[in-house]
Structure formats: C-alpha cells, structure tokens
Write a protein that holds these residues in place. Structure first.
Motif, short mmCIF file in Angstrom:
data_model
loop_
_atom_site.label_atom_id
_atom_site.label_comp_id
_atom_site.label_asym_id
_atom_site.label_seq_id
_atom_site.Cartn_x
_atom_site.Cartn_y
_atom_site.Cartn_z
N LEU A 103 0.83 -1.20 0.00
CA LEU A 103 0.00 0.00 0.00
C LEU A 103 0.86 1.25 0.00
N ASN B 95 1.91 1.83 -3.37
CA ASN B 95 0.87 1.65 -4.39
C ASN B 95 1.34 0.66 -5.45
N THR C 228 -2.80 -1.23 -6.48
CA THR C 228 -3.15 -1.52 -5.08
C THR C 228 -4.19 -0.54 -4.56
N ARG C 229 -4.07 0.72 -4.95
CA ARG C 229 -5.02 1.76 -4.53
C ARG C 229 -6.47 1.33 -4.79
N ASP C 230 -6.69 0.60 -5.88
CA ASP C 230 -8.04 0.19 -6.26
C ASP C 230 -8.54 -1.01 -5.47
N LYS D 246 -7.79 7.80 2.95
CA LYS D 246 -6.86 6.68 2.76
C LYS D 246 -5.89 6.93 1.60
N HIS D 247 -6.32 7.73 0.64
CA HIS D 247 -5.47 7.96 -0.52
C HIS D 247 -4.28 8.89 -0.22
N ILE E 196 -1.81 5.83 0.83
CA ILE E 196 -1.48 4.85 -0.19
C ILE E 196 -0.58 5.51 -1.23
N GLY E 197 0.61 5.01 -1.39
CA GLY E 197 1.55 5.59 -2.34
C GLY E 197 2.44 6.68 -1.78
#
Length: 472
Positions: free
Chosen positions: A152, A155, A167-169, A200-201, A204-205
């Motif tokens: 995560l 990403n 992974t984000r999806d 969360k975004h 992530i990444g």
C-alpha cells in the motif's frame, strides 16, 4: 544538546520503550538484523540506533510519541523489498518494523473484504483469500517477502493491473498512525463512501512519509473458475499493439494479464538462465496473455477462438496454449525469471517507468542505443506489463561490481528520455531517495510544491521518514 547528552537521551528513550513494549520489541547494537539496515535497493545500508517492533497500532503510536519526544527521526519498515531506498534508515534513526503485526483478522464473505495486519506477507493474504473461495489479485514476484502494508505504501502494481487496477483500487479502509502519534482508524468496508475527503489515498503511495499503515481492509474478488494462458510470438511491435487491442475487444473483462518481453530479455532468460520456453526463439516479441473467467468450458472455447482469429489475421507468428494449471505456471516462469537476473547477469540496476503504450518500443530502441553510446560496455534488456503502460528494464556493465555500476550516468540517460517522451520515472516502485533527484522529470513544480504542503501539514517536525520522496 551535545553528543553525550544526546546519547544519554537516546538510551533513556530505549529503556523507556523496553519497559513499555517489552525487550523483544526493542533491538539495538548487534541484535539488529542485517535485513533492517536496507531494502532491496542499491542504496548503502544504514545503521539505525534501534529497531522497534510494535505488536499493534497503539504500541506503534507509543513508539512514535517517544521518538518525537527525543527528536529522533523514524522510518517504517515492512517486508523491505522496495527498490528505491524508501525503508532504509539513516545513521541514528529509529526503524519501526511491522514484522510482528502479522495475521488475517477477518474475512467477510458477504462484503467480500479481508481485514489484515499491515506486516502480513502478500502471499499469506493471497492464500487466505484462496482458501476462503476468493481472489486477492495483487501479485508481485516478491510475494513471499513483501508485506501488504508496504504494498500500500508504494501503491504496488504487479501483473494484473490491466484487469484489477493498482493496489489503490483494492483498498477500502485503513488504520494509520500519524506522525504525531494519533491513531486514525477507518476500517471502512463500503465501496461507496463519499462522506468527505477519502483520506486513505493520502497514505497509499506516500511511501511511509505521511503515516504508518497498521491495518487494512482489502477488496476480494470471486476466485476464477477458469484460467487460460498463451505464450505468443510476434514479428513486430505493431503486431503487439494489434494483439493488445484484439485482446481487449475479443476477451473483454476476462483479460487478466498482458506481459510483453523484448528479444533481448528472451535471450537472457532462455540462454543464460536456461528457462525452458514453449515457443522457439528468433522472434521480434513475446507476449504472455492470461484470462480469468467464471465458466471453464465457455471461457476455454472463447480463448481458443480468439487465438485462432489473431493467427488468421497474421498477427501471431507462433503461439503455445497452456493445457493445465501446471503449464500456466510454466509460462509465468518465463516472465518471472527476471527475479533471477542476479544469477544470469550479475550486478545490475533495475528501472521501472511509465509510458504511453504506442511509445514503448521507440523508447526501448532509443534507450538501448543511448546507453551503449554513452556508457562503454553498457547493455540493457526490456520487458513489462504494457497493457497498463508499465515498462521495466535492467541495465549493467558486465564485470563491474554493484558499487561500480555507473548508475548516475544510466539514470541521466534513461530518465532524460522518459521526460522527453512524456512518461513517468516510476510506474509502481515509488521514489524513495534513489529517484528523488529526478522527480521533476515526471511532476510539475506545482505538484511537488503541493506534496511539500501535505508533508509539512502532517509532519511539521519532519521526523517521519524525512528526506524521502520530497524534502521540506
């Protein structure tokens, strides 16, 4: 604070953490494993002051609070399979390893979700999903070593992005420890949830620079009832592009992977690594096509009919169709052989870039020529997921040890060409420190400035993994 005062302060911090978290959660000196000193990048290993191994988010939060009180930088660590130095500690830092945060907490078959601790290896997640009758589609060559939290954090992409996304999806909810020690818990199971910012975004990444992911809610998918695969040989990149278009239209939603290998990659894998190939050498390109379906009889007939259509149109020069699951694995062994490049090539530098599909072959040709012309003795090979715009390459000068490989010169040539062709310097592996210098080749000044604003807002003291991705 002078050096002696700092040492006394650090030792007091470690004594406090041993009392609070237990001696098994605090490693120092010779007890620090070599693995916690570096990730899989070419970056030199670091010497952390200590490795903390919390067992849950609350213990991680206490570790973060203690580091902040002592003004010590800290870096989160998962499976340490990253290639950009994102999890590598600098001397004197604290490493916060999630290796004790392992396990599947819940599989909800009605919601088709899995709640899992962030240190759990990806392969464990995959196996648990399979045993419950589901598929967790993220798949990487390092599946047995990488941790889901690290996936995560970067990403991660992998082999099936063309169907299931990055992974984000695949993430619905997170638990995160913020840089100030706050535990942010939103283990959301809802696919539709537009109640304000989707926080969360942010994490992530972000490569462990904005927070430490401790638990995750993952999306699960129906386990495929049928899998088909073919290893195809083609004459030209125009045929590769036509095959991809044909696969998207002819196979539709069951298309799960489209992996392309240039002939230089093929030569290394079949001749140096001695991987057995189901099709002959001597072709211009090789493509592994895989499908996941729900009806074995119908899907097999559809796949065979599609292949025949591609052959009759003149796109295919040759093709082998897997007749069993074992043969599907054998086909994938050709593509996954890149994990053995250390054996076949010796020391080398790996690259992960994003490009428009129609520009990839031009990039590969120009890049190979530029490396050969600009760096005496430099060779390179090319392969990638293609359908999702991701090209991998490795470059090396034979006979040189890793520390003497001309990485800076390679970077300048490769990333300069990426910028010229409107691509990304990182498709799925992140930035860390090794690509930080080149971030401006793929992101605008305004974008980088906003990244700094976010970092400054969440981590104003700049203690969480400082200097990675962007600098304050």
């Amino acid at each position: 604070m002078d050096a002696r005062e700092r040492d006394r302060s650090s030792e007091g911090l470690l004594d406090e953490l041993r009392a609070e978290l237990g001696t098994q959660a605090v490693l120092t000196g010779n007890d620090i494993p070599l693995r916690n000193r570096n990730d899989w990048s070419s970056k030199p290993p670091g010497e952390p002051l200590a490795v903390l191994r919390p067992g849950n988010a609350q213990e991680a939060a206490r570790a973060v609070a203690a580091c902040r009180a002592a003004r010590l930088p800290f870096v989160p660590q998962g499976g340490l399979t990253g290639l950009c130095g994102g999890a590598t500690p600098e001397p004197g830092w604290i490493a916060i390893s999630l290796e004790r945060m392992v396990g599947i907490e819940e599989i909800d078959p009605v919601s088709a979700t899995m709640t899992v601790k962030a240190g759990t290896p990806l392969e464990v997640v995959q196996r648990a999903a399979d045993e419950a009758g589901f598929l967790f589609p993220l798949d990487l060559g390092s599946r047995g070593s990488c941790a889901i939290g690290g996936n995560l954090s970067t990403n991660a992409g992998g082999n099936r992005v063309i169907r299931y996304g990055m992974t984000r999806d695949l993430v619905l909810g997170l638990e995160v420890v913020l840089p100030d020690g706050t535990v942010l818990t939103n283990l959301n199971k809802l696919l539709k949830n537009n109640a304000g910012y989707d926080l969360k975004h942010l994490f992530i990444g972000s490569e462990g620079t904005l927070g430490i992911i401790t638990r995750v809610v993952l999306r699960l998918f129906p386990r495929p009832r049928s899998t088909a695969a073919a290893l195809c040989a083609l004459s030209s990149y125009a045929d590769v592009a036509a095959l991809l278009a044909g696969a998207r239209s002819g196979l539709g939603p069951i298309l799960s992977a489209f992996e392309v290998m240039w002939p230089d990659y093929w030569q290394v894998v079949t001749e140096r690594l001695k991987v057995r190939s189901p099709v002959a050498s001597g072709h211009g390109f090789y493509v592994l096509v895989e499908t996941h379906g729900s009806d074995e009889a119908t899907d097999a007939a559809r796949f065979q009919s599609w292949l025949e259509e591609m052959a009759e149109s003149g796109i295919l020069a040759d093709a082998a169709v897997a007749q069993s699951h074992a043969q599907v694995k054998d086909f994938w062994a050709v593509r996954d052989a890149c994990a053995e490049f250390g054996t076949g090539l010796g020391p080398h530098i790996s690259y992960d870039i994003g490009l428009q599909v129609d520009r990839m072959d031009s990039f590969a040709s120009r890049c190979k020529a530029a490396l050969e012309a600009g760096i005496p003795g430099c060779d390179s090979v090319y392969y990638g997921h293609i359908g999702d715009g991701n090209l991998h390459l490795v470059a090396w000068v034979a006979g040189l040890p890793m520390e003497q490989q001309p990485k800076e010169a390679m970077d300048a040539i490769i990333y300069g060409l990426v910028r010229e062709m409107g691509g990304s310097i990182s498709a799925e592996h992140g930035i860390g420190t090794t690509k930080k210098k080149w971030l401006g080749h793929a992101r605008s000044d305004a974008e980088i400035a906003l990244m700094r604003v976010l970092k400054g807002a969440l981590d104003p003291e700049n203690l969480l993994n400082p200097g990675k991705v962007v600098s304050l």
